[in-house]
Design a protein around this motif. Structure first.
Motif, PDB file in Angstrom:
ATOM      1  N   LEU A 194       7.967  34.069  13.041  1.00 43.93           N
ATOM      2  CA  LEU A 194       6.648  34.665  12.857  1.00 43.93           C
ATOM      3  C   LEU A 194       5.582  33.604  12.616  1.00 43.93           C
ATOM      4  N   ALA A 195       5.968  32.481  12.011  1.00 41.27           N
ATOM      5  CA  ALA A 195       5.029  31.387  11.756  1.00 41.27           C
ATOM      6  C   ALA A 195       5.789  30.075  11.733  1.00 41.27           C
ATOM      7  N   THR A 196       5.230  29.051  12.370  1.00 39.57           N
ATOM      8  CA  THR A 196       5.842  27.734  12.387  1.00 39.57           C
ATOM      9  C   THR A 196       4.732  26.685  12.431  1.00 39.57           C
ATOM     10  N   THR A 197       5.100  25.406  12.421  1.00 42.57           N
ATOM     11  CA  THR A 197       4.114  24.327  12.372  1.00 42.57           C
ATOM     12  C   THR A 197       4.405  23.289  13.449  1.00 42.57           C
ATOM     13  N   SER A 233       0.849  -1.188   0.000  1.00 45.12           N
ATOM     14  CA  SER A 233       0.000   0.000   0.000  1.00 45.12           C
ATOM     15  C   SER A 233       0.888   1.242   0.000  1.00 45.12           C
ATOM     16  N   ASP A 234       0.417   2.279  -0.713  1.00 43.48           N
ATOM     17  CA  ASP A 234       1.153   3.545  -0.779  1.00 43.48           C
ATOM     18  C   ASP A 234       0.684   4.475   0.327  1.00 43.48           C
ATOM     19  N   LEU A 235       1.628   5.049   1.054  1.00 41.21           N
ATOM     20  CA  LEU A 235       1.323   6.023   2.088  1.00 41.21           C
ATOM     21  C   LEU A 235       1.940   7.357   1.711  1.00 41.21           C
ATOM     22  N   ALA A 236       1.169   8.436   1.846  1.00 39.65           N
ATOM     23  CA  ALA A 236       1.711   9.772   1.612  1.00 39.65           C
ATOM     24  C   ALA A 236       2.489  10.217   2.839  1.00 39.65           C
ATOM     25  N   VAL A 237       3.671  10.753   2.616  1.00 45.18           N
ATOM     26  CA  VAL A 237       4.508  11.262   3.705  1.00 45.18           C
ATOM     27  C   VAL A 237       4.445  12.787   3.640  1.00 45.18           C
ATOM     28  N   ALA A 238       3.822  13.402   4.642  1.00 51.09           N
ATOM     29  CA  ALA A 238       3.615  14.847   4.623  1.00 51.09           C
ATOM     30  C   ALA A 238       4.937  15.604   4.713  1.00 51.09           C
ATOM     31  N   ALA A 239       4.997  16.716   3.980  1.00 45.21           N
ATOM     32  CA  ALA A 239       6.149  17.616   4.073  1.00 45.21           C
ATOM     33  C   ALA A 239       5.914  18.624   5.186  1.00 45.21           C
ATOM     34  N   GLN A 240       6.991  19.058   5.807  1.00 50.58           N
ATOM     35  CA  GLN A 240       6.894  20.067   6.862  1.00 50.58           C
ATOM     36  C   GLN A 240       6.829  21.450   6.227  1.00 50.58           C
ATOM     37  N   ARG A 241       5.803  22.235   6.606  1.00 57.22           N
ATOM     38  CA  ARG A 241       5.670  23.587   6.053  1.00 57.22           C
ATOM     39  C   ARG A 241       6.791  24.467   6.589  1.00 57.22           C
ATOM     40  N   GLY A 242       7.311  25.332   5.724  1.00 59.74           N
ATOM     41  CA  GLY A 242       8.458  26.151   6.085  1.00 59.74           C
ATOM     42  C   GLY A 242       8.160  27.189   7.150  1.00 59.74           C
ATOM     43  N   VAL A 243       9.166  27.506   7.931  1.00 66.04           N
ATOM     44  CA  VAL A 243       9.074  28.535   8.966  1.00 66.04           C
ATOM     45  C   VAL A 243       9.192  29.916   8.315  1.00 66.04           C
ATOM     46  N   ILE A 244       8.480  30.904   8.859  1.00 61.91           N
ATOM     47  CA  ILE A 244       8.600  32.290   8.407  1.00 61.91           C
ATOM     48  C   ILE A 244       9.237  33.096   9.532  1.00 61.91           C
ATOM     49  N   ARG A 245      10.269  33.871   9.210  1.00 62.53           N
ATOM     50  CA  ARG A 245      10.992  34.667  10.207  1.00 62.53           C
ATOM     51  C   ARG A 245      11.014  36.139   9.806  1.00 62.53           C
ATOM     52  N   ASP A 246      11.225  37.005  10.791  1.00 65.77           N
ATOM     53  CA  ASP A 246      11.403  38.421  10.478  1.00 65.77           C
ATOM     54  C   ASP A 246      12.853  38.666  10.090  1.00 65.77           C
ATOM     55  N   ARG A 247      13.216  39.899   9.838  1.00 68.92           N
ATOM     56  CA  ARG A 247      14.553  40.210   9.319  1.00 68.92           C
ATOM     57  C   ARG A 247      15.678  39.858  10.282  1.00 68.92           C
ATOM     58  N   ASP A 302      10.248  25.624   2.030  1.00 68.38           N
ATOM     59  CA  ASP A 302      11.328  26.598   2.207  1.00 68.38           C
ATOM     60  C   ASP A 302      11.099  27.426   3.470  1.00 68.38           C
ATOM     61  N   GLU A 303      12.176  27.821   4.082  1.00 64.26           N
ATOM     62  CA  GLU A 303      12.123  28.761   5.201  1.00 64.26           C
ATOM     63  C   GLU A 303      12.261  30.169   4.632  1.00 64.26           C
ATOM     64  N   LEU A 304      11.338  31.043   4.988  1.00 67.61           N
ATOM     65  CA  LEU A 304      11.341  32.405   4.438  1.00 67.61           C
ATOM     66  C   LEU A 304      11.790  33.424   5.480  1.00 67.61           C
ATOM     67  N   TRP A 305      12.601  34.362   5.043  1.00 64.88           N
ATOM     68  CA  TRP A 305      13.031  35.495   5.875  1.00 64.88           C
ATOM     69  C   TRP A 305      12.396  36.749   5.290  1.00 64.88           C
ATOM     70  N   LEU A 306      11.704  37.494   6.137  1.00 69.34           N
ATOM     71  CA  LEU A 306      10.994  38.684   5.668  1.00 69.34           C
ATOM     72  C   LEU A 306      11.786  39.956   5.946  1.00 69.34           C
ATOM     73  N   ARG A 332      15.184  33.142   1.136  1.00 70.20           N
ATOM     74  CA  ARG A 332      14.581  31.856   1.478  1.00 70.20           C
ATOM     75  C   ARG A 332      15.673  30.795   1.573  1.00 70.20           C
ATOM     76  N   ARG A 333      15.451  29.860   2.470  1.00 68.90           N
ATOM     77  CA  ARG A 333      16.389  28.752   2.655  1.00 68.90           C
ATOM     78  C   ARG A 333      15.706  27.482   2.169  1.00 68.90           C
TER      79      ARG A 333
END
Length: 566
Positions: free
Chosen positions: A68-71, A49-63, A217-221, A440-441
């Motif tokens: 600012l946002a994580t999961t 059986s095939d199982l989907a492996v979820a990706a981790q959503r990227g973190v958002i940071r300030d300068r 991706d990890e984003l830097w704002l 972005r990283r």
């Protein structure tokens, strides 16, 4: 007697057996050669059986790197109503509803209706706080279970909501950075093939093949969390004091167009987005259009200076009004000023003076400079849901439009467009595309965002001249309430009437604004404050200037900007 079989029948039977044998042999040869891969695939599908492996959503940071946002993963409560039975086989749906209601703060009848809906499986409540999930798990209620689901968290609460956006229950980014960069933040799910036995149990030694998930991706704002906090605090305070319908603030770095802070009122809490209305979700700084009023006089005078049709000392005789296209356009309260220079037009915010300057410039050139400064088109900022405002094509202008547009009526803009235009004045004439993501990283390394100069709109000499004139407007003119101790400030107030649906203007209701930059001698930030229907009405520019002053004071302190005045 001995039964006999005719030779003909024997020959027929032999032929049938021979044909069947040949057919079976041919089929066997096919499955052993040509059809072997397909047969193996079918057999494998029965035990894998095939199982989907979820990706981790990227973190958002300030300068500066602040999150600012994580999961995080939280437990979601689900129900299988058919399994809600006690040891004796008695149905327990009502008892389960009664037990859950106080924990979930839900009505018993609502839960019972969900259990009786006929659904074989349903979510009862998704992404529960861990304390709540633990209380429910301790009850050991039959027919309930938990499934881990990712939950987007915003550690600073509602701060930055308008620029960040949010993630819905399906994991899709909505509005702001979350919406604009959803593909980059979400990543790519992986795949895991697991071997199972006939009872659908995973085989410990079974064959496994995997395609790993690619995390987001990890984003830097460009956002400065400290300045963003100050902006939202001051905006909320002035909207409350003035009983205003709403407002917006933009803080830009004029040297490259980086958005230091951006805020809108009303706003919302991303953790409780389900309770927010459509107006709260809208980022007014980029999607609300309004007539700019007298803040546009700086653009009109910049164009005329750049074309060489006026100088700061060019003068005219002000009689309190100007007639253009058969229409009379007055100063505020039709005040008469007499001999007036262009510098004084800006300092006193004279409508008739702006019409005089526009008459020297001409409709074609004024329209060209409006386009060059970016009005009537999206700035291109990397946020979802931006609008471009309205500047009507020159062919649709009436003669009077040259006059009204010169002092900010008859066109619509966004707060971000105004901030970008004033940034061009502040930096010496270059219009930059505003941007929010500075880098972005990703899996392949770090990527930085290069500032984008859109075009040169005025010469450096014009920019320097206008900065001096706008500084005079704050030091000695109508914008004196925006003056800061120890710093030179350049800026302009704006009071605009609000168009009605019938094509007239709403009585006794205004949009008040202030656009400025500081220090005027070497601008480090542009701040635009816009208030909708402040209670102070015609005097609404005073609270707008006070808000500018409070924001600039904090931002200069956070940025450790040295005073340029004693």
């Amino acid at each position: 007697m001995t039964a006999t079989v005719s030779h003909t029948r024997l020959r027929v039977l032999f032929a049938l057996f021979a044909s069947a044998s040949l057919l079976l042999s041919t089929r066997l040869a096919y499955w052993q050669t040509v059809g072997r891969a397909d047969l193996l695939s079918r057999a494998t599908d029965q035990v894998h059986s095939d199982l989907a492996v979820a990706a981790q959503r990227g973190v958002i940071r300030d300068r500066s790197g602040a999150v600012l946002a994580t999961t995080v993963d939280l437990r979601s409560l689900y129900a299988i109503p058919a399994q809600m039975k006690d040891d004796a086989g008695n149905e327990t749906r009502s008892a389960v509803a009664v037990a859950l209601a106080p924990i979930l703060r839900e009505k018993v009848e609502v839960l019972r209706a969900a259990f009786d809906s006929g659904a074989e499986w349903l979510f009862v409540r998704r992404r529960l706080p861990e304390e709540t999930a633990a209380r429910i798990a301790a009850l050991h209620l039959a027919g309930l279970g938990f499934e881990m689901e990712p939950k987007r968290l915003y550690p600073n609460g509602a701060v930055g909501a308008q620029v960040l956006g949010f993630v819905n229950d399906d994991g899709l980014g909505q509005y702001g950075v979350e919406g604009r960069y959803d593909d980059a933040l979400a990543g790519t799910p992986g795949r895991l093939a697991v071997a199972r036995d006939p009872a659908n149990r995973e085989l410990a030694l079974g064959l496994r093949t995997a395609v790993p998930a690619k995390n987001g991706d990890e984003l830097w704002l460009t956002i400065d969390l400290a300045v963003q906090n100050a902006v939202e605090r001051e905006l909320a305070a002035v909207v409350d004091r003035e009983k205003a319908a709403g407002g917006a603030v933009v803080v830009l770095d004029p040297k490259d167009g980086a958005v230091i802070a951006i805020a809108s009122s009303p706003t919302y809490d991303p953790a409780r987005v389900g309770t927010a209305n459509a107006e709260a979700l809208r980022n007014r700084a980029i999607s609300w259009t309004y007539e700019p009023g007298s803040t546009m006089k700086a653009i009109t005078i910049a164009a005329a200076l750049d074309r060489g049709v006026v100088t700061p000392s060019t003068s005219y005789q002000d009689v309190g009004y100007a007639v253009i296209g058969g229409r009379t356009l007055c100063n505020a309260q039709c005040k008469v000023y007499g001999p007036t220079t262009v510098t004084q037009i800006l300092a006193r915010s004279q409508n008739a003076g702006a019409v005089f300057v526009a008459g020297k410039l001409g409709a074609s050139d004024l329209n060209s400079y409006l386009q060059a400064f970016g009005f009537g088109q999206r700035t291109g900022v990397d946020l979802a849901a931006e609008t471009g405002g309205i500047v009507r094509p020159l062919a649709e202008w009436y003669p009077v439009d040259l006059g009204t547009i010169s002092f900010g009526q008859g066109l619509s803009i966004t707060p971000l467009q105004l901030a970008a235009a004033y940034a061009a004045i502040a930096n010496g004439g270059t219009l930059y595309r505003p941007y929010v993501v500075t880098g972005r990283r990703a899996a392949d390394g770090e990527h930085r965002t290069a500032p984008v100069p859109v075009r040169r709109v005025i010469s450096e000499e014009t920019g320097a001249t206008l900065r001096t004139m706008l500084t005079t407007t704050v030091d000695n003119g109508i914008a004196n309430a925006a003056a800061l101790k120890g710093y030179s400030v350049a800026g302009k107030t704006g009071t605009a009437q609000i168009p009605s649906d019938e094509g007239r203007y709403v009585d006794d209701a205004y949009i008040s604004s202030f656009a400025g930059f500081v220090p005027a001698s070497d601008p480090r930030m542009v701040v635009v404050v816009v208030l909708e229907k402040p209670q102070s009405k015609l005097l609404g520019t005073v609270p707008a200037m006070n808000t500018f002053k409070a924001i600039a004071t904090d931002a200069l302190r956070y940025g450790r900007v040295q005073p340029d005045r004693p």
